[in-house]
Design a protein around this motif. Structure first.
Motif, PDB file in Angstrom:
ATOM      1  N   GLN A  62     -12.467  13.116  -7.419  1.00  0.00           N
ATOM      2  CA  GLN A  62     -11.229  12.776  -6.694  1.00  0.00           C
ATOM      3  C   GLN A  62     -10.207  13.894  -6.926  1.00  0.00           C
ATOM      4  O   GLN A  62      -9.997  14.324  -8.058  1.00  0.00           O
ATOM      5  CB  GLN A  62     -10.662  11.433  -7.177  1.00  0.00           C
ATOM      6  CG  GLN A  62     -11.563  10.251  -6.872  1.00  0.00           C
ATOM      7  CD  GLN A  62     -10.883   8.930  -7.215  1.00  0.00           C
ATOM      8  OE1 GLN A  62      -9.670   8.869  -7.416  1.00  0.00           O
ATOM      9  NE2 GLN A  62     -11.690   7.875  -7.286  1.00  0.00           N
ATOM     10  N   CYS A 103      -4.504   8.526  -9.337  1.00  0.00           N
ATOM     11  CA  CYS A 103      -5.866   8.252  -8.886  1.00  0.00           C
ATOM     12  C   CYS A 103      -6.313   6.828  -9.212  1.00  0.00           C
ATOM     13  O   CYS A 103      -7.024   6.201  -8.411  1.00  0.00           O
ATOM     14  CB  CYS A 103      -6.843   9.244  -9.521  1.00  0.00           C
ATOM     15  SG  CYS A 103      -6.678  10.931  -8.884  1.00  0.00           S
ATOM     16  N   THR A 107      -3.840   2.164  -5.138  1.00  0.00           N
ATOM     17  CA  THR A 107      -4.710   2.488  -4.013  1.00  0.00           C
ATOM     18  C   THR A 107      -3.864   2.927  -2.833  1.00  0.00           C
ATOM     19  O   THR A 107      -2.760   2.404  -2.616  1.00  0.00           O
ATOM     20  CB  THR A 107      -5.548   1.262  -3.615  1.00  0.00           C
ATOM     21  OG1 THR A 107      -4.672   0.198  -3.231  1.00  0.00           O
ATOM     22  CG2 THR A 107      -6.408   0.802  -4.784  1.00  0.00           C
ATOM     23  N   ASP A 108      -4.395   3.871  -2.047  1.00  0.00           N
ATOM     24  CA  ASP A 108      -3.695   4.407  -0.875  1.00  0.00           C
ATOM     25  C   ASP A 108      -2.292   4.830  -1.268  1.00  0.00           C
ATOM     26  O   ASP A 108      -1.281   4.231  -0.870  1.00  0.00           O
ATOM     27  CB  ASP A 108      -3.676   3.375   0.242  1.00  0.00           C
ATOM     28  CG  ASP A 108      -3.383   4.020   1.599  1.00  0.00           C
ATOM     29  OD1 ASP A 108      -3.063   5.246   1.610  1.00  0.00           O
ATOM     30  OD2 ASP A 108      -3.439   3.338   2.622  1.00  0.00           O
ATOM     31  N   GLU A 110      -0.245   7.421  -0.609  1.00  0.00           N
ATOM     32  CA  GLU A 110       0.765   7.825   0.368  1.00  0.00           C
ATOM     33  C   GLU A 110       1.327   6.630   1.129  1.00  0.00           C
ATOM     34  O   GLU A 110       2.541   6.561   1.388  1.00  0.00           O
ATOM     35  CB  GLU A 110       0.157   8.831   1.352  1.00  0.00           C
ATOM     36  CG  GLU A 110      -0.170  10.177   0.730  1.00  0.00           C
ATOM     37  CD  GLU A 110      -0.610  11.193   1.769  1.00  0.00           C
ATOM     38  OE1 GLU A 110      -0.633  10.824   2.970  1.00  0.00           O
ATOM     39  OE2 GLU A 110      -0.913  12.342   1.400  1.00  0.00           O
ATOM     40  N   LYS A 111       0.499   5.667   1.495  1.00  0.00           N
ATOM     41  CA  LYS A 111       0.981   4.487   2.214  1.00  0.00           C
ATOM     42  C   LYS A 111       1.923   3.671   1.353  1.00  0.00           C
ATOM     43  O   LYS A 111       2.981   3.211   1.827  1.00  0.00           O
ATOM     44  CB  LYS A 111      -0.218   3.637   2.650  1.00  0.00           C
ATOM     45  CG  LYS A 111       0.164   2.428   3.488  1.00  0.00           C
ATOM     46  CD  LYS A 111       0.744   2.858   4.825  1.00  0.00           C
ATOM     47  CE  LYS A 111       1.022   1.677   5.722  1.00  0.00           C
ATOM     48  NZ  LYS A 111       1.636   2.077   7.008  1.00  0.00           N
ATOM     49  N   ASN A 112       1.573   3.510   0.089  1.00  0.00           N
ATOM     50  CA  ASN A 112       2.450   2.748  -0.797  1.00  0.00           C
ATOM     51  C   ASN A 112       3.770   3.487  -1.053  1.00  0.00           C
ATOM     52  O   ASN A 112       4.836   2.860  -1.150  1.00  0.00           O
ATOM     53  CB  ASN A 112       1.743   2.480  -2.125  1.00  0.00           C
ATOM     54  CG  ASN A 112       0.650   1.444  -1.976  1.00  0.00           C
ATOM     55  OD1 ASN A 112       0.764   0.507  -1.194  1.00  0.00           O
ATOM     56  ND2 ASN A 112      -0.439   1.618  -2.717  1.00  0.00           N
ATOM     57  N   TRP A 155       3.188   5.020 -11.068  1.00  0.00           N
ATOM     58  CA  TRP A 155       2.081   5.579 -10.290  1.00  0.00           C
ATOM     59  C   TRP A 155       1.903   7.074 -10.562  1.00  0.00           C
ATOM     60  O   TRP A 155       1.088   7.722  -9.899  1.00  0.00           O
ATOM     61  CB  TRP A 155       2.329   5.397  -8.788  1.00  0.00           C
ATOM     62  CG  TRP A 155       2.498   3.958  -8.383  1.00  0.00           C
ATOM     63  CD1 TRP A 155       2.129   2.868  -9.090  1.00  0.00           C
ATOM     64  CD2 TRP A 155       3.090   3.489  -7.170  1.00  0.00           C
ATOM     65  NE1 TRP A 155       2.444   1.720  -8.410  1.00  0.00           N
ATOM     66  CE2 TRP A 155       3.034   2.065  -7.220  1.00  0.00           C
ATOM     67  CE3 TRP A 155       3.648   4.077  -6.058  1.00  0.00           C
ATOM     68  CZ2 TRP A 155       3.517   1.250  -6.194  1.00  0.00           C
ATOM     69  CZ3 TRP A 155       4.126   3.280  -5.031  1.00  0.00           C
ATOM     70  CH2 TRP A 155       4.063   1.875  -5.101  1.00  0.00           C
TER      71      TRP A 155
END
Length: 336
Positions: A62, A103, A107-108, A110-112, A155
């Motif tokens: 990743q 990582c 999860t996701d 950029e969306k969060n 995060w």
């Protein structure tokens, strides 16, 4: 024996040739990125920029970008502190500071970040007035860091700033009211500037009058000082002239006394008295000469007062002038 059908069957049974991708046991992490290699989905190992071992059936990688990135937030609806509905379009800038958390803690990502940044920016806009949003970009960024700093830090993300690209009221009516408000504010500022300009002009005129009066006062003081000094100098000059004339007169008397004294070495007071009378008579003769030379005189008197019926010294010019003026006054009376 016919072999053509068998050839057709063999030709159909031949597998088609497809390009087979090349497999590699190396992976490259580019500069500005960070990688995490998993072995059968666990035991993450951090990969720094460079070449690292990568076995496809065994490893998975990743990648996270550690450079500053931005997420566009279009048409964000909100209300300002003075209850003005607005629509804002801007970009939220962020940077990943902990690749492991980015990582494996969310999860996701950029969306969060976009969802959380939209909510945070709507709250931030509610703490500023309409005019502050237009001009106080540093204040918006500081408030944004206070609100989203802790949550995004979980995060491994740091929110750096929010840049407003477009900013406008939500509807035309609000925009018209704001235009009227801004026009009134401009008129108020114009009046303040005009008043301040008039005050500055009046202050300048006052200073000019004060300076002119001080200049006149100083000029008068200088003139008075000059007049005083002139009078003093003239008095000193007259005093010095009198002293010099007295000294010259004394020297003349002394010289005449020596010339008429019997004993030149021993001049007496009587000799000086005779010298003084002689000098006075000489001055009277000079005056008579001046009177005779004058064109404004038509009558002259000679002799002493005895010749005119009175006793006195010879050649008394003051007395002669007195008689002359008296005769002129009587003649004027007769004419009248």
């Amino acid at each position: 024996m016919n072999t053509r059908p068998a050839l057709r069957v063999l030709s159909r049974a031949r597998p088609s040739l497809r390009p087979i991708g090349r497999r590699t046991f190396l992976t490259i992490i580019e500069q500005g990125q960070e990688g995490w290699r998993l072995s059968f989905g666990r035991d993450p190992v951090r990969l720094s920029p460079g070449i690292h071992l990568f076995i496809p059936p065994f490893h998975s990688v990743q990648r996270v970008d550690l450079r500053e990135c931005s997420i566009n937030i279009p048409h964000l609806q909100g209300y300002t502190l003075d209850n003005v509905p607005i629509t804002v379009t801007g970009s939220l800038f962020y940077r990943i500071i902990d690749g492991y958390k980015a990582c494996f803690k969310v999860t996701d990502l950029e969306k969060n970040i976009q969802n959380f940044g939209t909510s945070a920016m709507r709250a931030v806009l509610g703490t500023f007035s309409y005019d502050q949003i237009i001009g106080d970009r540093n204040g918006i960024n500081s408030k944004l860091n206070e609100m989203i700093g802790t949550s995004l830090a979980n995060w491994g993300v740091e929110g750096t700033r929010f840049e407003v690209q477009s900013f406008q009221p939500a509807n035309r009516e609000v925009e018209r009211q704001l235009e009227l408000q801004m026009e009134a504010e401009r008129n108020r500022r114009k009046q303040l500037l005009d008043t301040q300009a008039q005050i500055n002009v009046a202050e300048g005129q006052k200073q000019r009058v004060i300076l002119e009066s001080e200049g006149h006062l100083q000029a008068k003081a200088n003139e008075a000082d000059a007049s005083f000094k002139t009078v003093v100098r003239e008095a000193e000059a007259r005093q010095q002239q009198s002293l010099m004339e007295a000294s010259a007169l004394a020297a003349q008397v002394e010289e005449i006394a020596k010339s008429i004294a019997a004993d030149k070495a021993n001049v007496k007071a009587a000799d000086r008295q005779r010298a003084l009378l002689t000098l006075v008579e000489l001055r009277r003769l000079e005056q008579l000469k001046a009177i005779a030379a004058s064109k404004s005189n038509s009558t002259y008197f000679f002799g002493d007062k005895a010749a005119l019926g009175q006793g006195g010294e010879a050649y008394n010019i003051d007395y002669a002038e007195h008689v002359k003026s008296g005769m002129g006054d009587r003649a004027a009376g007769v004419v009248v």
